[in-house]
Design a protein around this motif. Structure first.
Motif, short mmCIF file in Angstrom:
data_model
loop_
_atom_site.label_atom_id
_atom_site.label_comp_id
_atom_site.label_asym_id
_atom_site.label_seq_id
_atom_site.Cartn_x
_atom_site.Cartn_y
_atom_site.Cartn_z
N PRO B 136 0.81 -1.24 0.00
CA PRO B 136 0.00 0.00 0.00
C PRO B 136 0.84 1.28 0.00
O PRO B 136 0.45 2.27 -0.62
CB PRO B 136 -0.83 -0.11 1.28
CG PRO B 136 -0.32 -1.27 2.03
CD PRO B 136 0.51 -2.12 1.12
N VAL B 137 1.99 1.25 0.68
CA VAL B 137 2.81 2.48 0.73
C VAL B 137 3.34 2.81 -0.66
O VAL B 137 3.29 3.96 -1.12
CB VAL B 137 3.97 2.33 1.74
CG1 VAL B 137 4.86 3.57 1.72
CG2 VAL B 137 3.42 2.10 3.14
N TRP B 138 3.82 1.77 -1.35
CA TRP B 138 4.30 1.98 -2.73
C TRP B 138 3.16 2.44 -3.63
O TRP B 138 3.35 3.28 -4.51
CB TRP B 138 4.90 0.68 -3.29
CG TRP B 138 6.28 0.45 -2.80
CD1 TRP B 138 6.63 -0.13 -1.60
CD2 TRP B 138 7.49 0.80 -3.46
NE1 TRP B 138 8.00 -0.16 -1.48
CE2 TRP B 138 8.56 0.40 -2.62
CE3 TRP B 138 7.79 1.41 -4.67
CZ2 TRP B 138 9.89 0.58 -2.94
CZ3 TRP B 138 9.13 1.59 -5.02
CH2 TRP B 138 10.17 1.19 -4.16
N MET B 139 1.99 1.87 -3.39
CA MET B 139 0.85 2.25 -4.22
C MET B 139 0.57 3.75 -4.08
O MET B 139 0.43 4.47 -5.07
CB MET B 139 -0.39 1.46 -3.81
CG MET B 139 -1.57 1.71 -4.71
SD MET B 139 -3.12 1.25 -3.96
CE MET B 139 -3.43 2.65 -2.94
N LEU B 141 2.66 6.00 -3.08
CA LEU B 141 3.79 6.74 -3.62
C LEU B 141 3.64 6.92 -5.13
O LEU B 141 3.79 8.03 -5.67
CB LEU B 141 5.09 5.99 -3.29
CG LEU B 141 6.38 6.67 -3.73
CD1 LEU B 141 6.60 7.95 -2.95
CD2 LEU B 141 7.59 5.74 -3.52
N PHE B 142 3.33 5.82 -5.82
CA PHE B 142 3.17 5.91 -7.28
C PHE B 142 1.98 6.80 -7.65
O PHE B 142 2.03 7.57 -8.61
CB PHE B 142 2.99 4.51 -7.89
CG PHE B 142 4.30 3.86 -8.22
CD1 PHE B 142 5.07 4.34 -9.26
CD2 PHE B 142 4.76 2.78 -7.48
CE1 PHE B 142 6.30 3.75 -9.57
CE2 PHE B 142 5.98 2.19 -7.77
CZ PHE B 142 6.76 2.67 -8.81
N VAL B 144 0.72 9.33 -5.94
CA VAL B 144 1.02 10.75 -5.71
C VAL B 144 2.01 11.26 -6.75
O VAL B 144 1.81 12.31 -7.36
CB VAL B 144 1.58 10.96 -4.28
CG1 VAL B 144 2.09 12.38 -4.11
CG2 VAL B 144 0.50 10.66 -3.25
N LEU B 145 3.07 10.48 -7.00
CA LEU B 145 4.08 10.91 -7.96
C LEU B 145 3.48 11.10 -9.35
O LEU B 145 3.76 12.08 -10.05
CB LEU B 145 5.21 9.89 -8.04
CG LEU B 145 6.33 10.03 -7.02
CD1 LEU B 145 7.34 8.90 -7.19
CD2 LEU B 145 7.04 11.38 -7.18
N THR B 146 2.63 10.15 -9.74
CA THR B 146 2.01 10.23 -11.07
C THR B 146 1.08 11.43 -11.16
O THR B 146 1.09 12.18 -12.14
CB THR B 146 1.24 8.94 -11.38
OG1 THR B 146 2.10 7.84 -11.17
CG2 THR B 146 0.76 8.93 -12.80
N ALA B 147 0.27 11.61 -10.12
CA ALA B 147 -0.69 12.72 -10.14
C ALA B 147 0.07 14.05 -10.24
O ALA B 147 -0.28 14.93 -11.03
CB ALA B 147 -1.56 12.69 -8.89
N VAL B 148 1.14 14.18 -9.46
CA VAL B 148 1.89 15.43 -9.47
C VAL B 148 2.58 15.63 -10.82
O VAL B 148 2.50 16.70 -11.43
CB VAL B 148 2.94 15.45 -8.32
CG1 VAL B 148 3.90 16.62 -8.48
CG2 VAL B 148 2.24 15.51 -6.98
N THR B 149 3.25 14.56 -11.30
CA THR B 149 3.99 14.68 -12.55
C THR B 149 3.07 15.07 -13.70
O THR B 149 3.38 15.98 -14.48
CB THR B 149 4.70 13.35 -12.88
OG1 THR B 149 5.50 12.99 -11.77
CG2 THR B 149 5.57 13.50 -14.12
N PHE B 150 1.94 14.38 -13.81
CA PHE B 150 1.09 14.66 -14.97
C PHE B 150 0.24 15.94 -14.80
O PHE B 150 -0.16 16.54 -15.79
CB PHE B 150 0.27 13.43 -15.35
CG PHE B 150 1.13 12.48 -16.14
CD1 PHE B 150 1.12 12.51 -17.52
CD2 PHE B 150 2.00 11.62 -15.50
CE1 PHE B 150 1.95 11.69 -18.25
CE2 PHE B 150 2.84 10.79 -16.22
CZ PHE B 150 2.82 10.82 -17.60
N SER B 151 0.03 16.36 -13.58
CA SER B 151 -0.58 17.68 -13.39
C SER B 151 0.39 18.75 -13.89
O SER B 151 0.00 19.75 -14.49
CB SER B 151 -0.90 17.93 -11.92
OG SER B 151 -1.89 17.02 -11.48
N THR B 230 9.94 7.45 -13.01
CA THR B 230 8.86 8.38 -12.65
C THR B 230 9.45 9.68 -12.08
O THR B 230 9.04 10.78 -12.45
CB THR B 230 7.93 7.72 -11.60
OG1 THR B 230 7.58 6.43 -12.07
CG2 THR B 230 6.68 8.54 -11.40
N ILE B 231 10.44 9.50 -11.20
CA ILE B 231 11.05 10.68 -10.60
C ILE B 231 11.81 11.49 -11.65
O ILE B 231 11.75 12.72 -11.68
CB ILE B 231 11.97 10.27 -9.42
CG1 ILE B 231 11.09 9.74 -8.28
CG2 ILE B 231 12.81 11.45 -8.93
CD1 ILE B 231 11.87 9.14 -7.12
#
Lengths: 308, 253
Positions: B136-139, B141-142, B144-151, B230-231
């Motif tokens: 769940p923690v990795w989930m 993380l991915f 949040v990272l994806t939402a931020v990156t693509f926003s 992703t990063i």
């Protein structure tokens, strides 16, 4: 006293054949109302936009209360409120929300009492819960002013504030401008209307083709408006004004073939007849004479004509 | 740091979402749920399991990513495009805010919306297919990272777009194909070697693979590589947006 805004050597080139501002210098005094006059496309809005941070200057510097607008933009912009010419507002937000939003953008904590005062002063209080799109054009203009005042600026820019505005709003607006000034706010407004500049301003600047053609105390300008020039065309070139005519403060044209005498047309004694007698005594002939009166209107109209 | 400005922008953007819940929240949730019904419940039962996971469950992470990507891009782009289009951006440009504060406000709000949608869709998926989340923690993380990156990608598109058409077509022509070809509906292992290699140039592959790994522990590429990519993508977007603000490109004359 140190000027509140100091503009030096400011230029803006949009493209090689479109230069909006040419090496403009201007100092704006603390607490004054400065009116910038000029035809459309003169560069007034570009000037304001650069000071406010919306347009990048090509060269030159601007400081606001000593803060450079680029290296110290936070301090500079915090002091400024801007009401642009175009009616650009959000549509779906309420008046209250959009004005409060503006205050937040300028880094200030919410202050409902201040927002209420601004809205009341602009007779927007009853509309505070209306969506902006439901407002008339005049009301939207008031909203834009309220947004600019939401963060208690020291300097207020009003770009063509009375364009397309009815008489009542214009009166309200001028009353507001006077109130702000008496509380120490410096106000810079642009206008096409000379009468407006005459009524409101302490100083008047004329911008044309990106250059500041003139900036003068209104009182001084009015004095000049009341004066006339007598131009004497001379048949023989004159190298200098004879010493015994010094009292008339004549000016000689560059090529020495014309002399200008400036006098107060409203005065009881214009000194013209005395001057003509003294000229005859000095043996200076003239082949023609004319009188002119330069008014701001005239300067302005000439400029517009040149621009076409 | 001008926190009041960040708060003002963030609140303004969130208010925009909640003013139009049907368009902003209900419709993406419903349209994504349709995939679960069709591919998960209806057709999915006829497709063989992939690495021990039922097809319906297999596609859930990819579909959530698909929605997060499209929603982030559209939220991020509309938020900044509209002020530009309406002219109200004058206020943002004349306010004492740094570009970092503007980005945090706009991108933060766009990413928040995407995350809300992601959680809603995840919950909805649970009704139609058997779900399990191993990491769940990795989930998160991915997610949040994806939402931020693509926003952020959306934010860049919003600044660069010259008109409505570009605003709509860029996401449709680039984001949607990348997502569909990024392993939403299949495992890369089913592809011939050539197309498998081509797929590795698609950044979305890494997002979906990493995200799916956090659910079922199965992945097309190593999860560390996914996270790294992703990063890296996020950093690339930050560099572009920093350049835009420094030069004022398409923002200031």
């Amino acid at each position: 006293m140190q000027p509140i805004i100091s503009i030096s050597g400011l230029s803006k080139t949009y493209s090689p054949d479109f230069v909006a501002l040419r090496h403009l210098d201007l100092e704006i005094r603390r607490g004054e109302i400065l009116a910038l006059l000029g035809p459309n496309g003169a560069g007034k809005t570009t000037l304001i936009s650069i000071v406010c941070g919306i347009v990048n200057p090509s060269s030159g510097t601007v400081t606001v209360d000593g803060h450079d607008i680029i290296s110290d933009y936070r301090a500079a912009r915090s002091m400024i409120g801007l009401v642009p010419q175009e009616l650009t507002t959000d549509a779906f937000e309420t008046v209250w929300a959009t004005v409060s939003h503006s205050r937040g953008l300028f880094g200030l904590r919410p202050n409902p009492a201040h927002i209420e005062k601004v809205l009341r002063d602009l007779t927007l209080w009853d509309k505070r819960d209306s969506k902006i799109m439901q407002l008339s054009g005049g009301m939207k203009r008031r909203v834009m002013i309220a947004k600019a005042l939401s963060h208690e600026p020291q300097i207020l820019f009003l770009d063509e504030p009375t364009a397309g505005v009815d008489v009542e709003l214009r009166k309200d607006m001028w009353a507001m401008v006077r109130r702000l000034r008496s509380s120490g706010v410096t106000i810079i407004l642009t206008t096409h209307y000379i009468a407006e500049a005459e009524e409101m301003a302490d100083r008047i600047g004329v911008i044309h083709k990106g250059e500041l053609v003139l900036v003068e105390e209104k009182a001084e300008l009015m004095r000049k408006l009341g004066s006339k020039q007598l131009i004497l065309e001379l048949p023989d070139r004159l190298d200098a004004i004879p010493a015994d005519l010094a009292a008339y403060q004549l000016s000689l044209s560059g090529d020495g073939t014309a002399m200008t005498y400036t006098y107060d047309a409203q005065g009881e004694r214009t000194g013209i007849s005395a001057l003509l007698q003294d000229l005859a005594r000095s043996g200076i002939q003239f082949k023609d004479l004319q009188t002119t009166q330069s008014s701001l209107e005239e300067i302005f109209v000439d400029l517009v004509r040149d621009g076409q | 740091m001008n926190f009041e400005a960040i708060k003002a922008i963030y609140r303004f953007e969130m208010a925009r979402t909640f003013r139009t819940p049907l368009q902003s929240i209900i419709s993406p949730v419903i349209s994504t749920s349709l995939y679960f019904i069709v591919f998960g419940a209806a057709i999915g039962s006829r497709i063989t399991e992939i690495e021990g996971v039922s097809y319906g469950a297999f596609i859930v992470p990819g579909l959530i990513m698909l929605m997060i990507l499209t929603q982030s891009v559209s939220n991020g782009s509309f938020g900044i495009f509209f002020p530009k289009f309406l002219g109200t951006i004058y206020e943002l440009l004349s306010a004492p805010v740094s570009y970092l504060e503007i980005i945090i406000g706009y991108v933060g709000a766009a990413a928040t919306k995407s995350l809300i949608l992601g959680v809603l869709v995840l919950a909805t998926a649970g009704f139609f297919v058997p779900l399990r989340v191993d990491h769940p923690v990795w989930m998160l993380l991915f997610l949040v990272l994806t939402a931020v990156t693509f926003s952020l990608v959306g934010f860049i598109i919003g600044i660069l777009a010259k008109g409505m058409e570009q605003l709509q077509t860029v996401p449709l022509l680039i984001i949607t194909p990348l997502t569909f070809l990024g392993g939403t509906f299949y495992s890369l292992s089913v592809l011939p070697p050539f197309w498998h290699a081509v797929s590795l140039f698609n950044p979305v592959v890494y997002l979906i693979s990493g995200f799916r790994w956090s659910f079922y522990g199965i992945a097309d590429v190593n999860v560390a590589v996914s996270l790294g990519m992703t990063i890296a993508f996020l950093l690339a977007c930050l560099v572009i947006v920093a350049w835009i603000f420094r030069t004022g490109y398409r923002l200031k004359a």
